[in-house]
Scaffold this motif. Structure first.
Motif, PDB file in Angstrom:
ATOM      1  N   THR A 299       0.791  -1.070  -0.115  1.00  0.00           N
ATOM      2  CA  THR A 299       0.141   0.197   0.326  1.00  0.00           C
ATOM      3  C   THR A 299       0.864   1.383  -0.032  1.00  0.00           C
ATOM      4  OG1 THR A 299      -1.835  -1.002   1.198  1.00  0.00           O
ATOM      5  CG2 THR A 299      -1.743   1.405   1.294  1.00  0.00           C
ATOM      6  N   GLU A 300       1.726   1.213   0.914  1.00  0.00           N
ATOM      7  CA  GLU A 300       2.667   2.463   1.045  1.00  0.00           C
ATOM      8  C   GLU A 300       3.430   2.559  -0.403  1.00  0.00           C
ATOM      9  OE1 GLU A 300       6.931   4.229   2.854  1.00  0.00           O
ATOM     10  OE2 GLU A 300       6.569   1.794   2.711  1.00  0.00           O
ATOM     11  N   TYR A 301       3.790   1.664  -0.901  1.00  0.00           N
ATOM     12  CA  TYR A 301       4.696   1.526  -2.168  1.00  0.00           C
ATOM     13  C   TYR A 301       3.771   2.215  -3.138  1.00  0.00           C
ATOM     14  CZ  TYR A 301       6.996   0.065  -6.549  1.00  0.00           C
ATOM     15  OH  TYR A 301       7.593  -0.081  -7.603  1.00  0.00           O
ATOM     16  N   GLU A 302       2.444   1.757  -3.474  1.00  0.00           N
ATOM     17  CA  GLU A 302       1.731   2.194  -4.421  1.00  0.00           C
ATOM     18  C   GLU A 302       1.126   3.538  -4.267  1.00  0.00           C
ATOM     19  OE1 GLU A 302       1.540   0.803  -7.087  1.00  0.00           O
ATOM     20  OE2 GLU A 302       1.207  -1.368  -6.890  1.00  0.00           O
ATOM     21  N   GLN A 303       0.593   3.837  -2.970  1.00  0.00           N
ATOM     22  CA  GLN A 303       0.135   5.296  -2.719  1.00  0.00           C
ATOM     23  C   GLN A 303       1.053   6.434  -2.261  1.00  0.00           C
ATOM     24  OE1 GLN A 303      -2.975   4.729   0.149  1.00  0.00           O
ATOM     25  NE2 GLN A 303      -4.257   3.078  -1.206  1.00  0.00           N
ATOM     26  N   VAL A 304       1.989   6.099  -1.886  1.00  0.00           N
ATOM     27  CA  VAL A 304       3.007   7.082  -1.464  1.00  0.00           C
ATOM     28  C   VAL A 304       3.912   7.589  -2.646  1.00  0.00           C
ATOM     29  CG1 VAL A 304       4.985   8.006   0.112  1.00  0.00           C
ATOM     30  CG2 VAL A 304       2.640   6.648   0.953  1.00  0.00           C
ATOM     31  N   TRP A 305       4.640   6.173  -3.184  1.00  0.00           N
ATOM     32  CA  TRP A 305       5.818   6.644  -4.087  1.00  0.00           C
ATOM     33  C   TRP A 305       5.460   6.423  -5.634  1.00  0.00           C
ATOM     34  CZ3 TRP A 305       9.533   8.549  -1.777  1.00  0.00           C
ATOM     35  CH2 TRP A 305       9.740   8.328  -0.119  1.00  0.00           C
ATOM     36  N   MET A 306       4.342   5.771  -5.774  1.00  0.00           N
ATOM     37  CA  MET A 306       3.896   5.541  -7.108  1.00  0.00           C
ATOM     38  C   MET A 306       2.972   6.288  -7.836  1.00  0.00           C
ATOM     39  SD  MET A 306       6.629   3.589  -7.594  1.00  0.00           S
ATOM     40  CE  MET A 306       6.383   3.254  -9.482  1.00  0.00           C
ATOM     41  N   GLU A 307       2.651   7.480  -7.123  1.00  0.00           N
ATOM     42  CA  GLU A 307       1.534   8.345  -7.755  1.00  0.00           C
ATOM     43  C   GLU A 307       2.303   9.200  -8.588  1.00  0.00           C
ATOM     44  OE1 GLU A 307      -1.767   8.485  -7.386  1.00  0.00           O
ATOM     45  OE2 GLU A 307      -2.105   6.873  -5.871  1.00  0.00           O
ATOM     46  N   GLU A 308       1.947   9.172  -9.966  1.00  0.00           N
ATOM     47  CA  GLU A 308       2.414   9.936 -10.851  1.00  0.00           C
ATOM     48  C   GLU A 308       2.153  11.237 -10.631  1.00  0.00           C
ATOM     49  OE1 GLU A 308       1.396   9.023 -14.893  1.00  0.00           O
ATOM     50  OE2 GLU A 308       1.682   6.895 -14.600  1.00  0.00           O
ATOM     51  N   GLY A 309       3.157  12.258 -10.914  1.00  0.00           N
ATOM     52  CA  GLY A 309       2.976  13.766 -10.852  1.00  0.00           C
ATOM     53  C   GLY A 309       3.567  14.154  -9.242  1.00  0.00           C
ATOM     54  N   GLU A 310       3.425  13.193  -8.361  1.00  0.00           N
ATOM     55  CA  GLU A 310       4.266  13.642  -7.091  1.00  0.00           C
ATOM     56  C   GLU A 310       5.354  12.892  -6.907  1.00  0.00           C
ATOM     57  OE1 GLU A 310       1.247  12.803  -4.011  1.00  0.00           O
ATOM     58  OE2 GLU A 310      -0.291  13.800  -5.101  1.00  0.00           O
ATOM     59  N   ARG A 311       5.670  11.843  -6.284  1.00  0.00           N
ATOM     60  CA  ARG A 311       6.804  11.386  -5.997  1.00  0.00           C
ATOM     61  C   ARG A 311       7.477  10.448  -7.406  1.00  0.00           C
ATOM     62  NH1 ARG A 311       4.214  11.604  -1.124  1.00  0.00           N
ATOM     63  NH2 ARG A 311       5.130  12.807   0.671  1.00  0.00           N
ATOM     64  N   LEU A 312       6.593  10.262  -8.043  1.00  0.00           N
ATOM     65  CA  LEU A 312       7.023   9.371  -9.235  1.00  0.00           C
ATOM     66  C   LEU A 312       6.966  10.278 -10.350  1.00  0.00           C
ATOM     67  CD1 LEU A 312       7.490   6.793 -10.970  1.00  0.00           C
ATOM     68  CD2 LEU A 312       4.932   6.638 -11.058  1.00  0.00           C
ATOM     69  N   THR A 313       8.186  10.484 -11.184  1.00  0.00           N
ATOM     70  CA  THR A 313       8.388  11.537 -12.266  1.00  0.00           C
ATOM     71  C   THR A 313       8.190  10.973 -13.597  1.00  0.00           C
ATOM     72  OG1 THR A 313      10.702  11.215 -12.360  1.00  0.00           O
ATOM     73  CG2 THR A 313       9.851  12.756 -10.794  1.00  0.00           C
ATOM     74  N   GLU A 314       8.110  11.500 -14.700  1.00  0.00           N
ATOM     75  CA  GLU A 314       7.865  11.221 -16.067  1.00  0.00           C
ATOM     76  C   GLU A 314       8.821  10.351 -16.497  1.00  0.00           C
ATOM     77  OE1 GLU A 314       7.330  14.426 -18.567  1.00  0.00           O
ATOM     78  OE2 GLU A 314       5.454  15.282 -17.429  1.00  0.00           O
ATOM     79  N   ASN A 315       9.756  10.466 -16.008  1.00  0.00           N
ATOM     80  CA  ASN A 315      11.110   9.460 -16.431  1.00  0.00           C
ATOM     81  C   ASN A 315      11.027   7.888 -15.831  1.00  0.00           C
ATOM     82  OD1 ASN A 315      12.187   9.687 -14.091  1.00  0.00           O
ATOM     83  ND2 ASN A 315      13.896  10.834 -14.915  1.00  0.00           N
ATOM     84  N   GLY A 316      10.013   7.922 -14.872  1.00  0.00           N
ATOM     85  CA  GLY A 316       9.771   6.469 -14.272  1.00  0.00           C
ATOM     86  C   GLY A 316      10.672   6.140 -12.899  1.00  0.00           C
TER      87      GLY A 316
END
Length: 641
Positions: A299-316
């Motif tokens: 849950t933490e991985y998906e919701q905290v780190w893998m939300e595009e535009g926040e902690r996940l950038t366009e380059n992946g």
């Protein structure tokens, strides 16, 4: 006369109020002997006995059968003071002790105190039993001590509401269903702790770093957990994971710390490692617990780190990206004085007036907003502060963060394959296979090699995705791929010589290279996560990283250097175990921002500092016996390597 008994007799005969017996164990009246010892040996009156004192030598001399016996070692005098002080704290009038305890070898003494005393002194609970420490909290404002509780924690709400009726200066505040930056800003003037898990009518325990850090911190907790597991406290390490599960389920993230002003900020991700290490150290191998913990970690991985535009950038790749509005409220008064003066001049206002109008949002300044976005992201990274991240943290795909998330993906792959038959259904209903995580990890490795690896320099570097270039900043964090086992053998052969050339100092691994800090700095302020300072998490991760790839000699040297520095400082300075060190000058006397937690105490330190304690226990576990023997003689590292 038997020599051993003779020495003891001589030692005891010069104390006042000795309750004497002709045995290796003896007893001393605490208060009069403590006063006499301080009067004779604490010559600078700082309530410690250190190498900076000038004790009367020989100390406590006695004449027996014409032979003069004396104690001439500051270390032994310091140990005696500590034992007397500890007895006094327990309310004991008499101290029972032996000469061997006073002369206990330094590494054994440090390790024993960590295991038997420090962890317990650093343990907290947020419940009725622990409430007194909450009510004495120096970070609260005014007379009211607040505790914020999630609205969907029915058990916690009932428990704390009952306590609220019992304590008039204790206020329970129910958080809204959705936490926004605007809400967090609205409670900045009413700070408080955030609730953690209540189970069976008690607070689930956790370990705090120490000193002013009297709450549960994100990445500190993992490193403390490593030390707890080594010391046989798997129960306490597991309880800390349970509190992380609570945080993810109720606050949406593992918090920077359980304080109200940290609600929009996380810290470096170590949950998967914490879960895996606790589970595999547990005797019962409770897969029901593992399922719950793994579910929360995903849950933490998906919701905290893998939300595009926040902690996940366009380059992946990922970045630190703390949300929030305005000036971080937890900083000391005047911390941003120079920055605010600059912007006040831009708006033609006195600094104090500008600050108030900016706080109230009467004045808007997008550039200053961006500055504080970076500043909060620096704090989220755990490396507050460093010239590596100054005014650009939110624009960086950092090596450390992406290495840690690669480790998550590999841990998920391992746990699902090993304990769940290759398939895991998350509480959201989404299914995850071990193959899924293998693909995610491989993709991240490819992206890190593409954006973060510099083939010419043989190192990974943070990548500024706004500028489309690597920063070139030489930091201990560049070597996290060793710990995560993400680097190839060929890359490691290039990296290890760079690590030893750029970051090895007399006392261990530097936080950053002197050349990078000097090149990047915009003023003369020394940042605490830069040269010449060294920190426990960097040491622990890079020791294990070197061992992962078979560099035992190099790892053992770096471990010895770090433990030698801690041991010598503790032996020379009344048992001091601080937050950080100057590893160039091998001293705890650090004059960078924020000072050095764990150095201010009277007579005896009762807790050391969380991750420093853990680094000592891990270092002793990894170090071969031959080096441990040299450590007790405090043999300087230059003489060994």
């Amino acid at each position: 006369m038997d020599l051993k008994k003779g020495i003891i007799t001589a030692l005891l005969s010069v104390f006042t109020g000795v309750i004497f017996a002709q045995t290796p164990d003896f007893a001393l009246e605490v208060q009069p002997n403590m006063q006499r010892l301080l009067l004779s040996a604490d010559t600078d009156n700082d309530k410690k006995i250190t190498i900076e004192d000038s004790p009367k030598m020989p100390f406590l001399a006695a004449t027996i059968a014409g032979d003069s016996i004396a104690i001439n070692e500051v270390y032994y005098l310091s140990n005696l003071l500590q034992e007397l002080a500890q007895a006094r704290e327990k309310g004991e009038d008499t101290l029972k002790i032996s000469l061997s305890e006073i002369k206990e070898p330094p590494s054994q003494r440090i390790s024993r105190r960590i295991k038997n005393y420090f962890w317990d002194d650093l343990t907290r609970t947020i419940d009725k039993k622990g409430l007194k420490k909450i009510l004495r909290d120096t970070k609260a404002s005014g007379d009211v001590q607040r505790l914020y509780v999630p609205p969907n924690d029915t058990v916690g709400l009932e428990y704390f509401k009952n306590l609220e009726r019992e304590y008039p200066d204790f206020e329970v505040v129910v958080l809204p269903q959705k936490i926004t930056p605007d809400y967090v800003k609205s409670i900045n003037d009413e700070p408080g702790l955030l609730a953690l898990k209540i189970e069976n009518g008690k607070g689930v325990p956790f370990v705090v770093p120490g000193g002013r850090f009297n709450e549960m911190y994100g990445w500190d907790s993992y490193f403390e957990g490593v030390g707890l597991i080594i010391d046989g406290r798997v129960d306490l390490a597991k309880a800390m994971v349970d509190n992380f599960i609570y945080q993810i389920n109720h606050y949406g993230k593992i918090l920077n710390a359980n304080r109200s002003y940290y609600l929009t900020r996380t810290q470096p991700p170590f949950m998967s490692s914490f879960v895996r290490e606790v589970f595999e150290a547990s005797e019962e191998k409770d897969t029901v617990w593992l399922r719950k913990a793994l579910d929360a970690a995903i849950t933490e991985y998906e919701q905290v780190w893998m939300e595009e535009g926040e902690r996940l950038t366009e380059n992946g790749l990922n970045r630190y990206f703390a949300q929030g509005i305005g000036i971080p409220p937890e900083t000391e008064k005047g911390h941003f004085e120079a920055v605010l003066k600059e912007y006040a001049a831009k708006h033609g206002l006195p600094a104090a007036e500008f600050e108030e109008k900016y706080k109230s949002e009467e004045i808007e300044d997008k550039d200053l907003d961006e500055y504080f976005r970076h500043d909060r992201s620096v704090r989220e990274s755990g490396h507050d502060t460093s010239w590596r991240l100054e005014n650009r943290a939110a624009h960086l795909n950092t090596v450390d963060l992406n290495s840690l998330l690669y480790k998550y993906e590999k841990d998920f792959l391992y746990l699902i394959s090993e304990y769940f038959g290759g398939s895991f259904t998350h509480s959201s209903g989404k299914g995850y296979s071990d193959a899924y995580w293998a693909e995610k990890a491989e993709k991240r490795k490819d992206l890190m090699n593409r954006y973060l690896w510099d083939e010419e320099k043989g190192s990974f570097f943070d990548y500024d995705f706004q500028k489309g270039e690597q920063t070139g900043y030489i930091s201990a964090t560049n070597f996290y791929p060793l710990w995560a086992k993400m680097a190839s053998e060929e890359q490691v052969q290039r990296m290890v010589p760079n690590l030893l050339q750029d970051l090895k100092a007399r006392g261990g691994i530097l936080a950053s290279a002197k050349s990078s800090a000097e090149k990047t700095a915009t003023n003369e302020v020394q940042r605490q996560w830069d040269y010449p300072y060294g920190w426990a998490p960097h040491q622990m991760l890079l020791w294990e990283g070197l061992l992962n790839y078979g560099y035992e000699k190099e790892a053992h040297e770096l471990i010895y250097r770090w433990l030698w520095m801690i041991t010598k400082n503790a032996a020379d300075y009344n048992g001091t175990i601080p937050e950080k060190y100057d590893v160039v000058n091998t001293t705890h006397k650090v004059y960078a921002e924020y000072g050095n937690v764990g150095t201010e105490f009277d007579y005896i330190t009762t807790s050391g500092f969380g991750w420093m304690n853990a680094s000592y226990q891990l270092g002793l576990e990894l170090l071969p016996e031959e080096y441990r023997e040299k450590l007790d003689k405090v043999v300087r590292p230059e003489a060994l390597f």
